[in-house]
Scaffold this active site. Structure first.
Site, PDB file in Angstrom:
ATOM      1  CG  ASP A  95     -10.704  32.216  23.446  1.00 49.04           C
ATOM      2  OD1 ASP A  95     -10.070  33.023  22.754  1.00 49.04           O
ATOM      3  OD2 ASP A  95     -10.857  31.016  23.142  1.00 49.04           O
ATOM      4  NE  ARG A 120     -13.771  13.759   4.827  1.00 54.45           N
ATOM      5  CZ  ARG A 120     -14.844  14.419   4.386  1.00 54.45           C
ATOM      6  NH1 ARG A 120     -15.049  15.660   4.760  1.00 54.45           N
ATOM      7  NH2 ARG A 120     -15.724  13.830   3.622  1.00 54.45           N
ATOM      8  CG  HIS A 126     -14.858   9.886   8.015  1.00 55.16           C
ATOM      9  ND1 HIS A 126     -15.952   9.083   8.255  1.00 55.16           N
ATOM     10  CD2 HIS A 126     -15.259  10.858   7.172  1.00 55.16           C
ATOM     11  CE1 HIS A 126     -16.999   9.565   7.597  1.00 55.16           C
ATOM     12  NE2 HIS A 126     -16.607  10.636   6.926  1.00 55.16           N
ATOM     13  NE  ARG A 154     -13.274  19.034  23.461  1.00 55.54           N
ATOM     14  CZ  ARG A 154     -12.646  19.881  22.646  1.00 55.54           C
ATOM     15  NH1 ARG A 154     -11.847  19.411  21.708  1.00 55.54           N
ATOM     16  NH2 ARG A 154     -12.808  21.178  22.764  1.00 55.54           N
ATOM     17  CB  VAL A 155      -6.129  17.055  24.722  1.00 55.93           C
ATOM     18  CG1 VAL A 155      -5.130  18.051  25.299  1.00 55.93           C
ATOM     19  CG2 VAL A 155      -5.949  15.687  25.381  1.00 55.93           C
ATOM     20  N   GLY A 156      -8.764  19.655  24.607  1.00 54.52           N
ATOM     21  CA  GLY A 156      -9.267  20.757  23.806  1.00 54.52           C
ATOM     22  C   GLY A 156      -8.972  22.131  24.363  1.00 54.52           C
ATOM     23  NE  ARG A 204      -4.751  21.976  20.692  1.00 60.03           N
ATOM     24  CZ  ARG A 204      -6.082  22.059  20.623  1.00 60.03           C
ATOM     25  NH1 ARG A 204      -6.834  21.145  21.191  1.00 60.03           N
ATOM     26  NH2 ARG A 204      -6.655  23.071  20.019  1.00 60.03           N
ATOM     27  N   GLY A 241      -8.988  18.883  18.984  1.00 61.77           N
ATOM     28  CA  GLY A 241      -9.695  19.275  17.775  1.00 61.77           C
ATOM     29  C   GLY A 241      -8.739  19.512  16.618  1.00 61.77           C
ATOM     30  CD  GLU A 292     -15.047  20.173  19.548  1.00 64.43           C
ATOM     31  OE1 GLU A 292     -14.611  20.576  20.653  1.00 64.43           O
ATOM     32  OE2 GLU A 292     -14.950  20.826  18.501  1.00 64.43           O
TER      33      GLU A 292
END
Ligand SMILES: O=P(O)(O)O[C@H]1O[C@H](CO)[C@@H](O)[C@H]1O
Ligand SMILES: O=c1cc[nH]c(=O)[nH]1
Length: 239
Positions: free
Chosen positions: A205, A44, A5, A88-90, A25, A21, A182
Site C-alpha cells: 500500500d 487455529r 498454539h 518476518r516476511v510481511g 503466504r 503474517g 509486528e
C-alpha cells in the site's frame, strides 16, 4: 511436546523460521521455495511447514496479525522448539514518496504504539532493533544479487484502521519508511528470548498516493523478500 498454539513435535521445526503474517503466504513460501516441504502444524489455521533450502532444514510459520499474535508464536518457537532465527516476511504501507508498490524494506529499527514492552524496564522506552548479523546479511545478499532494498525505520502499529492519520505523517517526516504491525514485537521477543530476528516487509500500500495491491497480490508478492530472508538467515553452506 506440542505447545498451546503449535502442534509440531520437537525436531519438526528447523532452527531458522520464516514468518509471514498470512498462513496462505506461509503455504506458498513452502511450496515455491522449499524442497520436500511438509505440514508440521495447523492449530487455529496458522500453518507451519518444514522442508529444506539448498539442502539445509528450514521452516515457515505464519504469525497471524499484530504484536500479541507474533509474540505467542515467536516465544513458543524460541522456548520449546530451539528456534534461533526468525525472519518476518510481511507486507506494509509505504510512507515515503518514490517507494513504489513492491519495494522491500529491511526494518533496521521499529517504532511502536504497542504497550506490550512498556513495563519491561519501568521508565525506559525500549528500542526495537533486529539482529545486526541478519540485517547485514540481508543487505549483503541484496547487493550481491542487485536487488533493491530500502533499509530504515518502520512503524509497528497496533491499529490497521488508524483514527489519526497525522501519526504516520509525523513519523514519515522523521524518516520512517513504512507502517506494519509486528516488527517491534518480534524484535522485543528476540531480545528477551536471546534469538536473532529481522523483519523484511514488502510495500503493498502506498499511503502517499492511496495505491493498494489486491488481497491475492498481498499473498503472492513475497518473492524478493523471501529470497532475501533465506539468503540472510540460512547458515553458510559447508564447503
Ligand atoms: O502481511 P502481514 O505479514 O500479515 O503484515 C501486514 O498485514 C497485516 C494487515 O493487513 C498485518 O499483519 C501487517 O503487519
Ligand atoms: O499494517 C499494514 C500492512 C499493510 N499496509 C498497511 O497500510 N498497513
Amino acid at each position: 511436546m506440542a505447545t498451546p498454539h503449535i502442534s509440531a513435535e520437537p525436531g519438526d521445526i528447523a532452527p531458522v523460521v520464516l514468518m509471514p503474517g498470512d498462513p496462505r503466504r506461509a503455504q506458498r513460501i513452502a511450496d515455491e521455495l522449499f524442497d520436500d516441504a511438509r505440514l508440521v502444524t495447523e492449530v487455529r489455521g496458522i500453518l507451519g511447514f518444514t522442508g529444506t533450502f539448498q539442502g539445509t532444514p528450514v521452516s515457515v510459520l505464519a504469525s497471524g496479525m499484530g504484536g500479541p499474535s507474533i509474540a505467542i508464536y515467536a516465544t513458543e518457537l524460541a522456548r520449546f522448539y530451539g528456534v534461533t532465527r526468525i525472519v518476518r516476511v510481511g507486507t506494509a504501507g509505504g510512507l515515503q514518496p518514490a517507494m513504489p508498490l513492491g519495494t522491500v524494506v529491511a526494518a533496521s529499527v521499529a517504532h511502536t504504539d504497542s504497550a506490550m514492552t512498556a513495563g519491561w524496564v519501568p521508565g525506559v522506552a525500549l528500542s526495537a532493533a533486529p539482529a545486526f548479523s541478519l540485517l547485514r546479511a540481508a543487505v549483503e545478499a541484496a547487493e550481491r544479487d542487485a536487488v533493491a532494498l530500502r533499509v530504515g525505520a518502520v512503524f509497528s502499529s497496533d491499529t490497521f484502521y488508524a483514527d489519526d492519520p497525522t501519526v504516520t505523517g509525523k513519523l514519515a517526516v522523521l524518516g520512517t519508511l513504512a507502517v506494519e504491525m509486528e516488527a517491534a514485537t518480534l524484535y522485543a521477543v528476540g531480545a528477551k528470548e536471546g534469538i536473532e530476528t529481522l523483519a523484511l516487509v514488502t510495500v503493498t500500500d502506498d499511503l502517499t498516493t492511496g495505491e493498494h495491491l489486491p488481497a491475492l497480490d498481498r499473498e503472492t508478492g513475497f518473492g524478493t523478500a523471501a529470497q532475501l530472508a533465506l539468503a540472510a538467515s540460512m547458515p553458510p553452506p559447508v564447503s
